[in-house]
Design an enzyme around this catalytic site. Structure first.
Site, mmCIF file in Angstrom:
data_model
loop_
_atom_site.group_PDB
_atom_site.id
_atom_site.type_symbol
_atom_site.label_atom_id
_atom_site.label_comp_id
_atom_site.label_asym_id
_atom_site.label_seq_id
_atom_site.Cartn_x
_atom_site.Cartn_y
_atom_site.Cartn_z
ATOM 1 N N HIS A 47 -4.704 1.339 10.944
ATOM 2 C CA HIS A 47 -6.005 0.735 11.251
ATOM 3 C C HIS A 47 -6.397 1.132 12.673
ATOM 4 C CE1 HIS A 47 -4.032 -2.606 8.640
ATOM 5 N NE2 HIS A 47 -4.457 -1.617 7.884
ATOM 6 N N HIS A 88 -0.550 5.937 7.590
ATOM 7 C CA HIS A 88 -1.690 5.063 7.275
ATOM 8 C C HIS A 88 -1.811 4.031 8.386
ATOM 9 C CE1 HIS A 88 -4.457 2.250 5.640
ATOM 10 N NE2 HIS A 88 -3.554 1.294 5.573
ATOM 11 N N GLU A 127 0.808 -1.213 0.000
ATOM 12 C CA GLU A 127 0.000 0.000 0.000
ATOM 13 C C GLU A 127 0.851 1.278 0.000
ATOM 14 O OE1 GLU A 127 -4.180 -0.648 1.648
ATOM 15 O OE2 GLU A 127 -2.843 -0.939 3.356
#
Lengths: 241, 241, 241, 241
Positions: free
Chosen positions: A101, A99, A80
């Site tokens: 979660h 980035h 990613e």
């Protein structure tokens, strides 16, 4: 050819990885990058590795198409990384991208309930937090931003904002500097947790007004390094431990 | 007679016990097993002991009727080892089983509210999570899966899924490998916690679509070892500590 | 005159103090006692001291009127020791009492929402959890059980149950043994936290049926020492440093 | 000229900084002060520094207009020190002030839902908790109490109470002594967390009655030092490392 970078810049990027793990933003997954200080068309990101394990030797230079530059042959790269390359391309003002979660933020990406700024520490949320729906771009996918066009579409959803949620996946957070990107990642997570609580209390929530958000963000420009300094100190103790 | 097993396999099973405690899936109770790598009709599980205390010497071989094979005479055995034996019998594809009282998952077993996949990290929940109701099989019981027929009925409820909840008790989670079973146990717990939060926000939740779940699960096949590696590293430091 | 007690009994009482702090049941407040093993008309409780600081030298013997027996003159005594004395008087079957402000339990004492057994680990809640309303006995008070008559009224509310909540204050938990009292205190706290979550999910909760509770409690009789053993081991490591 | 202060007083102020960080009230931000023990027109507060880093050398004396007295030239000062100066001016009974962004309290400042005393440990909330709305005084601001008039308006909202919330920002908590201010800060945070849970359970909450609150506060006068003593002990161990 990879361009030289001051070791203190690399150390800060390593530290940022540890801080984001300690603060519960990253676990074994997620990544943080900086734009190359000597070349705006390049960025620096760890190789495909759990953030808690990243050291200076694991930092790789990429171009904005997310091709690694002079990386050791054995290195794997994040699928990613295009998130980073395309945001740096679209947003010349941005010098750091996270980035993650980050857990408490996930519920806001999957409900119609917008994440908003509860208090001055998260005032950077006041301009609004867009939600990226990968289904609109890729139909039924594996949810990953695994190529340039997907990265570009995410960058478009982010627009001029500092935070965008990714439905069923996570979020992306940007800033002009690495310490500010880390700061925003930490307080977005806190804001999300507290906004669920405020919602549970019932009744309307008095969020920061846009003008309050703008003024409070100027305060954060001045004070966020105080947080970075203690986080960095703790991370260095742990690394040198 | 108990068959020889590579010590690194046993070490991983010991490590899995520690990881599941550190990650809050197990406390003094619950257990994790693997199918015997050299004999599909056997499985390996710690003796009746708190998971945090399990060492290589405590691992026992059982047949699929859950009879211990060559265990030292002083060893006690988990009353619920039939969970493992019957699932290994019913599911040739399964090579690891976790049974836990993982706390945040409990509420989903006792309400009609189904546990569902909020994001790609828990995409293995997308095919659906059945709930085992022991009352349907055993009437008013002590809630334990303490014999073969109860184990068989639980395995039937699990069917071809990876996760089943046990009403008023806990859950069972299976995988092709030990690291994947541990990964699923950790992220089922996270998903449960976040799904309560998403529900509190009100309004419909946009869960992973079945096709998204299927594709995201293929990603997890590749990346779950990154989590296993750092968990294992931390567990070994603690054990050798 | 104070009667001799085996040092291992005293050590277990000291350990119980530490365990209840580590598990989040006690903070600087609350207390745990045992009935004197050699005299049913006496009980043993730390002097007025934060539980984390209690050592063998701080354990005091009291009669059932909660008068200290042969305590050093400098010792202060818990204002609420009458909780212990009156419960030991009313309940010959009880050999250990925990009084705490265990946080997640507080909401159940102040709402009409009954605390109930979600799963087998808290099956001792299945017979029902009464709520003590000090206002009914003492009118507008300082909330403390600071004399015998108040202790007696609390013991009456407890009746034959194992757990009673005290509105706006905390709870009292009893058992036949110290390890079981500690076990119940820990899992009452867990059950309370999970019951709030289950309630947030909406819809009816399928609690343990009374008969399931009764049968599951027999299981806990056998397995609770597994939890006690690891808690004790960790506490002794901490004490011996 | 700065007046001499007993080193044990300074040590307690340093300790209070650490305790409030350990207990989750402060993070890199927020501050705690005491009125100068030798001059009611002065107060003592750390220089502009993360609380976890404050040492005796960082404590600065201020007058009630919040001018630093004899501070080293390199020292920066908290922009919001006026909170302290104006409260000391308005409230002769107050000898310690905590300003924090204590997380669980934030939701109560941004909803119309009042923070109230759930139990005796937070009985000091029973007289009511006013919410300061900076918009009423300063219109669209950066949310900070960065001058005397804003500090004065906050002190007016606080009135004779012990706790006031600041909408979209945090809270201020006062007491006659430093240990009591710390105690109140810790239990206000706990009460806030539990009140969200109690609200989730639905139905009316039976808060402490005003008279119960008043009587329970007298109890806290006696017992709060038990908490302070263990917190101080842990903080000193950490400082002396």
């Amino acid at each position: 050819m990879a361009k030289p970078v001051d070791p203190s810049v690399i150390e800060d990027l390593v530290v940022a990885n540890r801080v984001l793990v300690s603060e519960g933003v990253l676990d074994a997954f997620g990544h943080v990058s900086i734009r190359h200080p000597g070349d705006a068309e390049r960025y620096l990101l760890g190789r495909n590795l759990a953030p808690a394990l990243v050291t200076a030797k694991d930092i790789v230079e990429y171009d904005l198409d997310s091709n690694p530059i002079d990386a050791p042959p054995g290195f794997a790269h994040f699928h990613e990384r295009f998130i980073h390359g395309e945001i740096y391309r679209a947003r010349p003002d941005v010098h750091s991208v996270v980035h993650s979660h980050s857990p408490n933020i996930i519920p806001f990406g999957v409900t119609g309930h917008p994440l908003r700024a509860l208090y001055h520490m998260s005032s950077f949320l006041a301009p609004g937090v867009p939600v990226y729906e990968i289904r609109d771009v890729a139909g039924m996918s594996n949810m990953l931003i695994s190529n340039g066009p997907l990265g570009k579409s995410l960058a478009e959803t982010l627009g001029e904002k500092d935070v965008a949620l990714m439905r069923g996946h996570g979020n992306v957070i940007v800033a002009r500097t690495l310490p500010m990107a880390v700061f925003r990642a930490v307080y977005t997570e806190v804001n999300a947790r507290l906004q669920v609580q405020a919602t549970s209390l019932g009744g309307p929530i008095n969020f920061l007004a846009p003008e309050e958000g703008e003024k409070a963000m100027q305060v954060l420009e001045n004070i966020h390094v105080r947080a970075w300094d203690i986080w960095k100190r703790a991370a260095l103790e742990q690394i040198k431990g």
